[in-house]
Design a protein around this motif. Structure first.
Motif, short mmCIF file in Angstrom:
data_model
loop_
_atom_site.label_atom_id
_atom_site.label_comp_id
_atom_site.label_asym_id
_atom_site.label_seq_id
_atom_site.Cartn_x
_atom_site.Cartn_y
_atom_site.Cartn_z
N UNK A 289 -79.26 -7.92 -21.99
CA UNK A 289 -80.09 -8.56 -20.97
C UNK A 289 -81.17 -9.44 -21.61
N UNK A 290 -81.69 -9.00 -22.76
CA UNK A 290 -82.67 -9.81 -23.49
C UNK A 290 -82.01 -11.09 -24.00
N UNK A 291 -80.80 -10.98 -24.53
CA UNK A 291 -80.08 -12.15 -25.04
C UNK A 291 -79.84 -13.16 -23.91
N UNK A 292 -79.46 -12.66 -22.73
CA UNK A 292 -79.25 -13.54 -21.57
C UNK A 292 -80.56 -14.21 -21.16
N UNK A 293 -81.66 -13.43 -21.20
CA UNK A 293 -82.97 -13.98 -20.83
C UNK A 293 -83.36 -15.10 -21.79
N UNK A 294 -83.15 -14.89 -23.09
CA UNK A 294 -83.48 -15.93 -24.07
C UNK A 294 -82.68 -17.20 -23.81
N UNK A 295 -81.41 -17.03 -23.48
CA UNK A 295 -80.57 -18.19 -23.17
C UNK A 295 -81.07 -18.89 -21.91
N UNK B 154 -87.91 -23.84 -22.35
CA UNK B 154 -88.89 -24.04 -21.27
C UNK B 154 -90.31 -23.77 -21.78
N UNK B 155 -91.22 -24.74 -21.69
CA UNK B 155 -92.58 -24.54 -22.21
C UNK B 155 -93.29 -23.38 -21.50
N UNK B 156 -93.96 -22.55 -22.30
CA UNK B 156 -94.81 -21.50 -21.73
C UNK B 156 -94.10 -20.24 -21.31
N UNK B 157 -92.77 -20.18 -21.37
CA UNK B 157 -92.05 -18.95 -21.02
C UNK B 157 -91.58 -18.27 -22.29
N UNK B 158 -91.81 -16.96 -22.37
CA UNK B 158 -91.42 -16.18 -23.55
C UNK B 158 -90.56 -15.00 -23.13
N UNK B 159 -89.47 -14.78 -23.85
CA UNK B 159 -88.70 -13.55 -23.68
C UNK B 159 -89.35 -12.51 -24.59
N UNK B 160 -89.92 -11.47 -24.01
CA UNK B 160 -90.75 -10.50 -24.73
C UNK B 160 -89.99 -9.17 -24.82
N UNK B 161 -89.70 -8.74 -26.04
CA UNK B 161 -88.85 -7.57 -26.26
C UNK B 161 -89.64 -6.27 -26.42
N UNK B 162 -90.93 -6.25 -26.09
CA UNK B 162 -91.73 -5.07 -26.47
C UNK B 162 -91.27 -3.79 -25.78
N UNK B 163 -90.72 -3.85 -24.58
CA UNK B 163 -90.27 -2.61 -23.93
C UNK B 163 -88.98 -2.08 -24.55
N UNK C 165 -76.59 -22.37 -16.84
CA UNK C 165 -75.22 -22.53 -17.35
C UNK C 165 -74.98 -21.69 -18.60
N UNK C 166 -75.95 -21.63 -19.50
CA UNK C 166 -75.78 -20.88 -20.74
C UNK C 166 -75.62 -19.38 -20.47
N UNK C 167 -76.34 -18.89 -19.44
CA UNK C 167 -76.24 -17.48 -19.06
C UNK C 167 -74.86 -17.20 -18.46
N UNK C 168 -74.43 -18.08 -17.57
CA UNK C 168 -73.10 -17.91 -16.96
C UNK C 168 -72.01 -17.92 -18.04
#
Length: 209
Positions: A50-56, A61-70, A194-197
């Protein structure tokens, strides 16, 4: 902080994150996938996937971060613990905001240590236009006099207030519906980046047959 299972991340999640950043003039939005959501069934796809999909989905996108801390923490994914780590990272004077959807907000009184959330951050509820029912009594008591009606009022304090925010684009996409479509082999074009799909199809995720 915009948490969730992101199971899978879809264009509604991403558009909400962009609009939250714009409306509240935020430096950044940490999108935090839950490893083990306490009040929901365990997602069928692993936290790492799910993290890998979120990063894709976020891409550049400026200002958005995929944060893996949980994902790096053992046990259930409690928002208070996540906010505490963000508060430690950004310091006592930073303006921290935890954004949540209306459905999650209605269950806020059931969360672990909900008062602590307000000690650590502001809460911003992404309003849904079809929701105008009265709040549960425990929730009304919890939010008490914390509610403000503007971003300016919210940011007079580093934490402790609640703002309900109607975002400009209200994309009625649900991850549950996306999973059902994927399971049935139906099209999810224009619901997901598209990258997620592409990764979902490549790895045969969310297939039940």
């Amino acid at each position: 902080m915009l948490g969730g299972t992101f199971d899978p991340v879809h264009l509604g999640h991403l558009r909400s994150a962009v609009e939250l950043r714009e409306c509240l003039k935020l430096d950044r939005v940490h999108m935090v996938p839950a490893s083990m959501p306490p009040l929901r069934d365990e997602p069928s796809v692993s936290p790492e996937e799910r993290l890998a999909l979120l990063k894709l989905g976020i891409g550049q996108t400026p200002g958005l971060l995929a944060d893996a801390r949980e994902l790096e923490r053992a046990g259930p994914s409690y928002s208070a613990d996540t906010l505490a780590s963000l508060r430690e990272e950004y310091g006592a004077e930073a303006q921290l905001v935890m954004a949540l959807g209306h459905d999650a907000f209605l269950r806020l009184a059931e969360w672990r240590a909900p008062e602590r959330l307000f000690e650590l951050a502001h809460l911003v509820v992404i309003d849904r236009p079809d929701h105008c029912a009265p709040l549960p009594e425990a929730l009304a008591e919890l939010i008490g006099r914390r509610e403000v009606d503007s971003c300016e009022a919210l940011f007079q304090f580093p934490a402790g207030r609640l703002l309900r925010l109607a975002l400009p684009t209200r994309m009625a996409i649900s991850a549950t519906a996306v999973r059902h479509r994927l399971s049935a082999g139906s099209s999810v074009r224009y619901l997901l980046p598209e990258a997620v799909e592409a990764r979902i199809h490549e790895r045969a995720l969310y297939r039940t047959h």
